[in-house]
Design an enzyme around this catalytic site. Sequence first.
Site, PDB file in Angstrom:
ATOM      1  N   SER A   1       0.871  -1.190   0.000  1.00  0.00           N
ATOM      2  CA  SER A   1       0.000   0.000   0.000  1.00  0.00           C
ATOM      3  C   SER A   1       0.902   1.232   0.000  1.00  0.00           C
ATOM      4  O   SER A   1       2.090   1.133   0.345  1.00  0.00           O
ATOM      5  CB  SER A   1      -0.848   0.006   1.279  1.00  0.00           C
ATOM      6  OG  SER A   1      -1.534   1.214   1.445  1.00  0.00           O
TER       7      SER A   1
ATOM      8  N   TYR B   1      -1.719  -0.643  10.866  1.00  0.00           N
ATOM      9  CA  TYR B   1      -1.926  -1.011   9.451  1.00  0.00           C
ATOM     10  C   TYR B   1      -0.664  -0.691   8.650  1.00  0.00           C
ATOM     11  O   TYR B   1      -0.188  -1.528   7.869  1.00  0.00           O
ATOM     12  CB  TYR B   1      -3.142  -0.255   8.896  1.00  0.00           C
ATOM     13  CG  TYR B   1      -3.420  -0.563   7.429  1.00  0.00           C
ATOM     14  CD1 TYR B   1      -3.856  -1.828   7.026  1.00  0.00           C
ATOM     15  CD2 TYR B   1      -3.236   0.412   6.435  1.00  0.00           C
ATOM     16  CE1 TYR B   1      -4.105  -2.107   5.684  1.00  0.00           C
ATOM     17  CE2 TYR B   1      -3.489   0.134   5.097  1.00  0.00           C
ATOM     18  CZ  TYR B   1      -3.921  -1.126   4.731  1.00  0.00           C
ATOM     19  OH  TYR B   1      -4.165  -1.408   3.399  1.00  0.00           O
TER      20      TYR B   1
END
Length: 246
Positions: A143, A156
């Site tokens: 990501s 995360y």
Amino acid sequence: MAELKGKTAVITGASSGIGEATALHLAQAGATVVLAARREDRLEQLASRIQSKTSADVLTVPTDVTKREQVEALMHRAEESTGSVDILVNNAGVMLLSFLENDHVDEWEQMVDVNVKGVLFGVHAALPGMLKRGSGHIVNISSVAGHEVFPSSAVYCATKYAVRAFSMGIEKELSRSGIRVTNISPGAVATELTDHITDRAVTDKFSKQELKALESEDIARSILYAVSQPENVNVNEVIVRPTNRK
Ligand code: NDP
């Protein structure tokens, strides 16, 4: 049209979003696709859609990627049914954003289990076959959160940094083995990913923001680009962010 005929691709997290779009794109390019995730009904619906739109072979294998033995069984089924796993897309992931002071420790653990251990288990299970054949392609979905850290995203981001570090590590170790490694880092993509966030402070913040987002197909095309390059080309890192255009 890219040609993946004769290749088998295992896609984790194929029951929605980026994984679903990737399975469809790879099948349209001729690959046999093996669909893995926990929601069996969604995998079956996707399998029917792929079969109605393409002539690709499809296999569904309900899998929880946090369970090592289930990931081993997934790869075993795929190899037994199709002969080989040529492409592994380690896509399954959860983004349970929360502010640290709210102490969502169970969700931190879930993110580590799915986003990090799930990827490790996938490589553990697919690598022996790839090494034996001297070819294969591992695609890990990190990501932009593997490049930058945001408030409410510390855990995360930690998992996505870990995915990117792991991608870099296996690329270095495997570069002479014929196995290619691609790390894909999407920016915001409109999927179900944010639906599972339980920290109200985060969901309130999200609902006030007008986020620009990509579509799952935009990332699926990046994956297709990487895996359909000639054998001498190893696309190691792709970062895809949205623009402000519709
Ligand atoms: P979705 O929520 O639409 O898809 C997530 C997928 O992961 C689902 O298919 C889900 O299937 C699967 N999954 C979750 N937990 C497990 C588990 N324990 N075992 C097996 N599968 C599991 O989100 P996206 O498509 O957006 O996410 C795909 C990947 O892309 C993730 O790794 C995410 O971090 C990454 N990403 C997404 C971005 C975005 O903005 N959307 C941006 C950057 C990266 P099921 O519930 O059926 O098991």
